[in-house]
Write a protein that holds these residues in place. Structure first.
Motif, PDB file in Angstrom:
ATOM      1  N   VAL A   1       0.610  -1.381   0.089  1.00 29.25           N
ATOM      2  CA  VAL A   1      -0.257   0.447   0.281  1.00 29.25           C
ATOM      3  C   VAL A   1       1.258   1.394  -0.194  1.00 29.25           C
ATOM      4  CG1 VAL A   1      -1.806  -1.192   0.821  1.00 29.25           C
ATOM      5  CG2 VAL A   1      -0.215  -0.177   2.211  1.00 29.25           C
ATOM      6  N   GLY A   2       2.016   1.273  -0.505  1.00 30.68           N
ATOM      7  CA  GLY A   2       2.975   2.432  -0.118  1.00 30.68           C
ATOM      8  C   GLY A   2       2.298   3.281  -1.725  1.00 30.68           C
ATOM      9  N   THR A   3       3.570   4.433  -0.980  1.00 25.32           N
ATOM     10  CA  THR A   3       2.382   5.254  -1.651  1.00 25.32           C
ATOM     11  C   THR A   3       4.124   5.989  -2.885  1.00 25.32           C
ATOM     12  OG1 THR A   3       3.588   6.589  -0.388  1.00 25.32           O
ATOM     13  CG2 THR A   3       0.917   6.439  -0.185  1.00 25.32           C
ATOM     14  N   GLY A   4       5.014   5.421  -3.345  1.00 26.59           N
ATOM     15  CA  GLY A   4       6.162   5.496  -4.429  1.00 26.59           C
ATOM     16  C   GLY A   4       5.990   4.478  -4.957  1.00 26.59           C
ATOM     17  N   LYS A   5       7.129   3.993  -5.709  1.00 27.43           N
ATOM     18  CA  LYS A   5       7.634   4.100  -7.371  1.00 27.43           C
ATOM     19  C   LYS A   5       6.747   2.365  -6.966  1.00 27.43           C
ATOM     20  CE  LYS A   5      12.042   2.866  -7.259  1.00 27.43           C
ATOM     21  NZ  LYS A   5      13.198   3.575  -7.696  1.00 27.43           N
ATOM     22  N   HIS A   6       6.188   1.347  -5.843  1.00 33.12           N
ATOM     23  CA  HIS A   6       6.375   0.001  -5.490  1.00 33.12           C
ATOM     24  C   HIS A   6       4.378  -0.246  -5.369  1.00 33.12           C
ATOM     25  CE1 HIS A   6      10.541  -0.569  -7.153  1.00 33.12           C
ATOM     26  NE2 HIS A   6      10.824   0.015  -5.635  1.00 33.12           N
ATOM     27  N   GLY A   7       4.059   1.004  -5.218  1.00 28.09           N
ATOM     28  CA  GLY A   7       3.220   0.747  -4.168  1.00 28.09           C
ATOM     29  C   GLY A   7       2.048   0.595  -4.800  1.00 28.09           C
ATOM     30  N   HIS A   8       0.291   0.799  -4.218  1.00 27.24           N
ATOM     31  CA  HIS A   8      -0.739   0.064  -5.197  1.00 27.24           C
ATOM     32  C   HIS A   8      -0.725  -1.641  -6.049  1.00 27.24           C
ATOM     33  CE1 HIS A   8      -2.073   3.513  -3.354  1.00 27.24           C
ATOM     34  NE2 HIS A   8      -0.990   4.335  -4.048  1.00 27.24           N
ATOM     35  N   THR A   9       0.039  -2.815  -5.358  1.00 25.99           N
ATOM     36  CA  THR A   9       0.607  -4.080  -6.055  1.00 25.99           C
ATOM     37  C   THR A   9       0.333  -4.646  -5.090  1.00 25.99           C
ATOM     38  OG1 THR A   9       2.883  -3.572  -5.760  1.00 25.99           O
ATOM     39  CG2 THR A   9       2.277  -2.018  -7.831  1.00 25.99           C
ATOM     40  N   VAL A  10      -0.007  -6.031  -6.511  1.00 23.90           N
ATOM     41  CA  VAL A  10      -0.083  -7.503  -5.064  1.00 23.90           C
ATOM     42  C   VAL A  10       1.590  -7.853  -5.893  1.00 23.90           C
ATOM     43  CG1 VAL A  10      -1.322  -9.349  -4.801  1.00 23.90           C
ATOM     44  CG2 VAL A  10      -2.126  -7.013  -5.346  1.00 23.90           C
ATOM     45  N   LYS A  11       1.596  -8.443  -4.782  1.00 22.72           N
ATOM     46  CA  LYS A  11       3.657  -8.805  -5.899  1.00 22.72           C
ATOM     47  C   LYS A  11       3.440 -10.201  -4.882  1.00 22.72           C
ATOM     48  CE  LYS A  11       4.775  -4.947  -3.981  1.00 22.72           C
ATOM     49  NZ  LYS A  11       6.122  -3.846  -3.816  1.00 22.72           N
ATOM     50  N   GLN A  12       4.238 -10.974  -6.210  1.00 16.14           N
ATOM     51  CA  GLN A  12       4.897 -12.652  -5.354  1.00 16.14           C
ATOM     52  C   GLN A  12       5.701 -12.766  -5.274  1.00 16.14           C
ATOM     53  OE1 GLN A  12       4.047 -15.122  -8.319  1.00 16.14           O
ATOM     54  NE2 GLN A  12       3.791 -16.993  -7.376  1.00 16.14           N
ATOM     55  N   TYR A  13       6.665 -13.127  -4.340  1.00 16.98           N
ATOM     56  CA  TYR A  13       8.361 -13.290  -4.645  1.00 16.98           C
ATOM     57  C   TYR A  13       8.252 -14.698  -3.949  1.00 16.98           C
ATOM     58  CZ  TYR A  13       7.934  -8.678  -3.692  1.00 16.98           C
ATOM     59  OH  TYR A  13       8.335  -7.081  -3.776  1.00 16.98           O
ATOM     60  N   SER A  14      10.059 -15.112  -4.571  1.00 18.23           N
ATOM     61  CA  SER A  14      10.472 -16.494  -4.030  1.00 18.23           C
ATOM     62  C   SER A  14      10.778 -16.302  -2.590  1.00 18.23           C
ATOM     63  CB  SER A  14      11.817 -16.368  -4.686  1.00 18.23           C
ATOM     64  OG  SER A  14      13.247 -15.482  -3.975  1.00 18.23           O
ATOM     65  N   PRO A  15      10.675 -17.072  -1.755  1.00 20.54           N
ATOM     66  CA  PRO A  15      11.473 -17.022  -0.453  1.00 20.54           C
ATOM     67  C   PRO A  15      12.313 -16.595  -0.292  1.00 20.54           C
ATOM     68  CG  PRO A  15      10.584 -19.166  -1.012  1.00 20.54           C
ATOM     69  CD  PRO A  15      11.112 -19.011  -1.936  1.00 20.54           C
ATOM     70  N   LEU A  16      13.205 -16.264  -0.556  1.00 15.08           N
ATOM     71  CA  LEU A  16      14.333 -15.138   0.031  1.00 15.08           C
ATOM     72  C   LEU A  16      14.295 -14.019  -1.255  1.00 15.08           C
ATOM     73  CD1 LEU A  16      16.857 -18.256  -1.801  1.00 15.08           C
ATOM     74  CD2 LEU A  16      16.758 -17.332   0.566  1.00 15.08           C
ATOM     75  N   GLY A  17      12.848 -13.184  -1.403  1.00 15.24           N
ATOM     76  CA  GLY A  17      12.795 -12.435  -1.805  1.00 15.24           C
ATOM     77  C   GLY A  17      12.904 -11.975  -2.856  1.00 15.24           C
ATOM     78  N   LYS A  18      13.049 -12.836  -4.074  1.00 16.36           N
ATOM     79  CA  LYS A  18      13.204 -12.923  -5.243  1.00 16.36           C
ATOM     80  C   LYS A  18      11.627 -11.634  -5.943  1.00 16.36           C
ATOM     81  CE  LYS A  18      14.567 -14.236  -9.904  1.00 16.36           C
ATOM     82  NZ  LYS A  18      14.091 -14.427 -10.749  1.00 16.36           N
TER      83      LYS A  18
END
Length: 295
Positions: free
Chosen positions: A82-99
């Protein structure tokens, strides 16, 4: 009933921000924590025994909701941002290590569009074994809706507008799916839980009688799907409700509750579907606590 595991985690000093969300990987015995703050790692990873494993920060601004998705061959972590910067308003999938593996929504741009997909402060995500995705959108933005997406991220159905009528929402804050084909949504601002058919999106019923003091912030089932665990942030309480069997939704029945200390502010919870342990992300106390079933 539940008792607090005072030894979890072993090193609480790793909580350096406001802990908004928690997700349990029951298969691999891992617990993911999302926190907010300046110059803090946004995602912390612990073992279910409480040992700190590692943290990551890349492309995450303000993690609001989290979910671990396991398939036969892989494991991943879904985060609503829910960030207001360039990465916000998204639903994201990450690997367990954060990729970063996948981004749904338009990073940095709030919106209501479906093509291209846009969110406004998406609150939480739930992913079924099939890869079908449920998103409650959002946490106080322009949208008050529940979306079901296919495993290739196309809309299957969408329901909800701003309001207090049947199927409307005021801050749909948490979402889960039971073993009987029903989707449960914490309709926070309306102080109720609403229930929908997972195949059609049809409204099945709602519960409001248990939430006169404070709206529900989270919805998660116990491992046997017999109870629903609800965090009520403003009264610092976990409320355990009897889950209805197949058929009628009926009215909510409180079986017991866990009263937390003042100013703890439980925000979202998750359940270890193997051990039954409940993890509570507390933005007031700035920690995650583990509660284990007594039986």
């Amino acid at each position: 009933m539940y008792k607090l595991d005072i030894g979890w985690p072993k090193t609480p000093e790793h909580f350096t921000g406001q802990t908004f969300c928690v997700a349990v990987d029951s298969l691999h015995g891992l617990v993911y924590v999302g926190q907010w703050g300046d110059n803090v790692p946004k995602v912390l990873v612990f073992s279910k025994e409480g040992y700190f494993i590692h943290s990551w920060n890349d492309t995450v601004e303000m993690p609001h909701g989290m979910f671990v998705w396991n398939t036969a061959t892989s494991s991943s972590v879904w985060i609503t941002d829910v960030g207001t910067g360039k990465h916000g308003h998204t639903v994201k999938q990450y690997s367990p290590l954060g990729k970063l593996m996948q981004v749904l929504g338009t990073p940095g741009n709030a919106g209501s569009s479906l093509i291209p997909l846009q969110f406004d402060q998406p609150a939480e995500v739930f992913v079924e074994e099939t890869g079908e995705i449920y998103v409650v959108d959002g946490d106080g933005g322009m949208n008050n809706r529940l979306l079901k997406l296919s495993d290739d991220h196309k809309e299957i159905w969408l329901t909800g507008t701003n309001g207090s009528g049947i199927g409307q929402f005021r801050i749909p804050h948490s979402v889960t799916v039971d073993a009987f084909g029903r989707v449960w949504v914490a309709d926070r601002g309306n102080k109720r839980i609403q229930v929908f058919d997972k195949v059609t999106g049809e409204w099945l019923g709602s519960w409001s009688g248990c939430f006169s003091e404070d709206g529900p912030y989270s919805v998660r089932f116990t491992a046997d799907y017999k109870y629903l665990i609800v965090a009520q942030m403003n009264i610092n309480r976990l409320t355990i409700l009897a889950a209805p069997p197949v058929g009628t939704i009926g009215n909510c029945v409180v079986t017991h509750s866990v009263q937390l200390a003042d100013e703890t502010k439980p925000h979202l919870v998750d359940v270890d579907m193997k051990s039954g342990a409940v993890y509570v992300a507390e933005i007031g106390a700035q920690q995650v606590q583990k509660y284990v079933p007594l039986n």
